[in-house]
Write a protein that holds these residues in place. Structure first.
Motif, PDB file in Angstrom:
ATOM      1  N   ASN A   2       0.806  -1.337  -0.063  1.00  0.00           N
ATOM      2  CA  ASN A   2      -0.079  -0.056  -0.042  1.00  0.00           C
ATOM      3  C   ASN A   2       1.069   1.102   0.018  1.00  0.00           C
ATOM      4  O   ASN A   2       1.701   1.152   0.920  1.00  0.00           O
ATOM      5  N   THR A   4       0.661   5.339   0.716  1.00  0.00           N
ATOM      6  CA  THR A   4      -0.057   6.528   1.163  1.00  0.00           C
ATOM      7  C   THR A   4       0.853   7.637   0.803  1.00  0.00           C
ATOM      8  O   THR A   4       2.120   8.082   1.003  1.00  0.00           O
ATOM      9  N   LYS A   5       0.222   8.693  -0.061  1.00  0.00           N
ATOM     10  CA  LYS A   5       0.790   9.982  -0.398  1.00  0.00           C
ATOM     11  C   LYS A   5       0.563  11.009   0.280  1.00  0.00           C
ATOM     12  O   LYS A   5      -0.874  11.272   0.723  1.00  0.00           O
ATOM     13  N   ASN A   6       1.446  12.053   0.811  1.00  0.00           N
ATOM     14  CA  ASN A   6       1.247  12.998   1.815  1.00  0.00           C
ATOM     15  C   ASN A   6       1.960  14.323   1.349  1.00  0.00           C
ATOM     16  O   ASN A   6       3.229  14.152   0.978  1.00  0.00           O
TER      17      ASN A   6
END
Length: 99
Positions: A2, A4-6
């Motif tokens: 997985n 997750t982009k921040n």
């Protein structure tokens, strides 16, 4: 795996969990390429990464080469002991900036 982009301003952090292997490395490569031009700094957070294969290492080196041409820093953070050992044995700990 997985991802997750921040974003924090123009700094992109990708948090990766699971495994980067032959099957998932292309997905990581595609995610990074999709964001190219949108960030001035890239952090890849491996807090929850269990394993990285040679295919994953190739993605990291290819990414570093692309970013280096545009003088965009790449930092890899929060590497666990297992992944750190893979970096050390492959010599990637000398090539990549790992914090």
């Amino acid at each position: 795996m997985n991802i997750t982009k921040n974003y924090n301003q123009k700094e992109l952090t990708l948090c990766i969990d699971g495994r980067i292997d032959t099957i998932t490395s292309q997905e990581l490569n595609n995610e990074i390429n999709a964001e190219l031009g949108d960030f001035d700094s890239l952090i890849i957070d491996f807090t929850d990464l269990e394993y990285i294969s040679s295919a994953g290492l190739r993605v990291l080196i290819a990414t570093q080469k692309k970013l280096k041409a545009d003088v965009i820093p790449l930092v890899i953070k929060n590497v666990n002991d297992n992944v750190s050992e893979i970096f050390r044995m492959s010599g990637f700990d000398k090539i990549l900036k790992i914090e």
